[in-house]
Scaffold this motif. Structure first.
Motif, short mmCIF file in Angstrom:
data_model
loop_
_atom_site.label_atom_id
_atom_site.label_comp_id
_atom_site.label_asym_id
_atom_site.label_seq_id
_atom_site.Cartn_x
_atom_site.Cartn_y
_atom_site.Cartn_z
N ASP A 28 6.42 20.65 -6.54
CA ASP A 28 7.79 20.95 -6.93
C ASP A 28 8.13 22.31 -6.33
OD1 ASP A 28 10.15 21.67 -8.19
OD2 ASP A 28 9.61 20.73 -10.09
N GLU B 64 16.64 21.69 -15.07
CA GLU B 64 15.83 22.84 -15.44
C GLU B 64 15.80 23.00 -16.96
OE1 GLU B 64 17.00 26.34 -13.44
OE2 GLU B 64 16.54 25.59 -11.44
N GLY C 144 3.58 23.93 -8.34
CA GLY C 144 4.96 24.28 -8.60
C GLY C 144 5.27 25.65 -8.06
N ARG D 99 11.01 27.06 -10.57
CA ARG D 99 11.09 27.27 -12.01
C ARG D 99 10.40 26.16 -12.81
NH1 ARG D 99 17.31 29.43 -13.05
NH2 ARG D 99 17.17 31.28 -11.70
N ARG D 100 9.85 25.18 -12.10
CA ARG D 100 9.16 24.08 -12.76
C ARG D 100 7.77 23.92 -12.17
NH1 ARG D 100 13.88 22.00 -11.04
NH2 ARG D 100 12.75 20.79 -9.49
N VAL E 219 6.55 17.05 -15.54
CA VAL E 219 7.01 18.32 -14.98
C VAL E 219 7.61 19.12 -16.14
CG1 VAL E 219 8.71 19.42 -13.48
CG2 VAL E 219 7.41 17.47 -12.65
N ARG E 220 7.28 20.42 -16.19
CA ARG E 220 7.78 21.28 -17.28
C ARG E 220 8.30 22.59 -16.71
NH1 ARG E 220 1.73 22.28 -19.70
NH2 ARG E 220 0.90 23.49 -17.93
N PRO E 221 9.13 23.31 -17.49
CA PRO E 221 9.59 24.63 -17.04
C PRO E 221 8.41 25.60 -16.94
CG PRO E 221 10.91 23.81 -18.87
CD PRO E 221 9.73 22.91 -18.76
N ARG E 222 8.46 26.51 -15.98
CA ARG E 222 7.39 27.51 -15.82
C ARG E 222 7.57 28.63 -16.84
NH1 ARG E 222 4.56 27.35 -10.91
NH2 ARG E 222 4.22 29.59 -10.99
#
Length: 467
Positions: free
Chosen positions: A361, A416, A448, A451-452, A464-467
């Motif tokens: 990502d 996001e 990644g 932001r993910r 997939v998740r937010p960083r």
């Protein structure tokens, strides 16, 4: 009058829905636990201990145990508990051969505001009775579906218990037809509901289908492991015994008749009958299971189910089934066994592993590559959905498979802040397999840079998740 007998006559008599009084008298008996017992000696003490250990005061519930002619020490165990605990009543009777009659005997003696059906080889968690009654009273529920788990190797479908729901439709409730439910006793008595007493499969499904359709409100309690269903070590559970195609299909037909007579509108009747077929009909044609049957029994199943489909599910009613299930259903209807077996082969191919080995990502796009074991699959369908929102789809791509490999590239920049789950389904020409979570291979590379970030869930799936 039993649900399994003279079904049409019965449902005409119970068409009037019950207007519930949800307020039991102060300090009255809240719930009657009804338990049929036959030769459960190895498990019975633990089961009874699980009941006497409830945190609901003993003067607020009763346990009615009907010993159905046990030939082991079950009767003596029951008598010892009844002598020690005043809220346990034991009835000894000659063996009836099935759980229906003991349950009916228990119902005839019940005095609780609710009734709860249990079996003597299972376990009831310590807070279950109190929690179920509080949940029902607070939300004015006629029927409560408590979360159940399997023990002793018993598999238990958990999808319906993913979250607590204060009101569900009879269609959703029909996903579980086992009798371990809390039911308002007045609903049962006013409508004169009883279990079938003759040895007939799915007698609990007949009873519960009527309860669901007559209930004003049904809730699911998923906040606690309320009940443990056991697989007996000797495999003697009634539900594990071999089934006869014709008699089993007759039982499904009786449930379908109850649905047709009690259903409030054509759409509800159709959706419940489709759910019934998915749960109790199509399971027979899972490839490994269907191939285990002798050729003659395969023919018996197809013949019996073909008649069921012609009687209760017209072609247009099955259009909402998943593609694979719809095709299978129509082949059964037409009794096209050779084509059905070919479709089973395809379904087995679809079930082979599909795994991601690379997912990157970069903040603007997600690029992934994967491997598939099946040799006949021509494409895979990649679907991306937000966590806990399966009704919304952000990505839906059909990716060709070349030499066992596939790749995909798509934009998730507008999502996001959300956790996104990846699903995959195998395809062969115009046949599409069911979607399932996309697995991650052990030697995968996930990266990644924006932001993910892609990651592997606790169960080995790609998200997939937010960083």
């Amino acid at each position: 009058m039993y649900i399994a007998k003279k079904t049409r006559s019965l449902v005409r008599r119970i068409r009037t829905r019950f207007s519930s009084d949800y307020r039991p008298a102060k300090n009255s008996l809240l719930v009657s636990v009804i338990v049929p017992v036959f030769n459960t000696e190895p498990y019975l003490p633990a089961f009874l201990e699980s009941l006497v250990s409830q945190d609901l005061p003993s003067d607020r519930f009763e346990v009615i145990v009907v010993n159905d002619g046990s030939t082991d020490d079950s009767g003596n165990i029951l008598d010892r508990f009844a002598e020690k605990y005043s809220n346990i009543t034991v009835i000894h009777q000659e063996n009836s051969g099935w759980a229906g009659k003991p349950r009916n005997v228990g119902l005839s003696m019940a005095k609780g505001h609710f009734v709860f059906f249990a079996d003597g080889d299972d376990l009831v968690s310590p807070e279950s009775l109190r929690r179920m009654c509080e949940f029902a009273l607070k939300n004015q529920l006629d029927v409560v579906l408590p979360k159940t788990i399997g023990i002793g190797g018993r598999k238990q479908t958990s999808g319906i218990y993913a979250k607590t729901q204060l009101s569900v439709s009879p269609v959703t409730a029909l996903k579980t037809m086992t009798p371990q439910k809390l039911v308002l006793r007045s609903l049962i008595e006013k409508n004169r509901l009883q279990f079938a007493e003759e040895p007939v499969r799915l007698e609990d499904g007949m009873f519960m289908a009527a309860c669901y359709l007559l209930a004003k409100r049904i809730g699911i309690a998923a906040d606690y492991d309320y009940y443990s269903l056991r697989a007996r070590a000797d495999g003697s559970n009634i539900s594990f015994r071999p089934i006869d195609p014709q008699s089993y299909t007759d039982s499904i037909s009786k449930i379908a008749t109850i649905i047709a007579e009690l259903g409030s509108d054509p759409t509800l009747i159709r959706d419940m009958t489709v759910m019934l077929w998915r749960r109790k009909g199509l399971k027979i044609y899972e490839p490994a299971r269907f191939r285990r049957y002798a050729v003659a029994k395969q023919d018996q199943w197809i013949s019996a189910h073909s008649l069921f489909l012609k009687a209760f599910l017209p072609v247009q009613a099955t259009e909402e089934l998943h593609d694979l299930h719809r095709r299978k259903t129509e082949l059964i209807r037409a009794q096209q066994k050779a084509e059905l077996l070919e479709l089973c082969d395809t379904e087995e191919e679809f079930a082979l592993p599909i795994q991601v080995n690379t997912c990157v990502d970069n903040g603007k796009a997600v690029e992934l590559e994967g491997l598939i074991v099946a040799s006949k699959v021509s494409a895979v369908r990649i679907v991306v959905r937000p966590r806990r929102d399966q009704a919304t789809t952000f990505v839906d791509l059909l990716c060709p498979v070349l030499d066992g490999r596939f790749s995909a590239n798509f934009d998730l920049s507008s999502q996001e802040g959300k956790i996104m789950d990846f699903l995959v389904g195998a395809c062969l020409e115009d046949v599409e397999g069911q979607l399932r979570r996309l697995e991650v291979s052990p030697d995968s590379m996930l990266k990644g840079t924006g932001r993910r970030e892609p990651y592997v869930t606790a169960n080995g799936y790609l998200s997939v998740r937010p960083r």
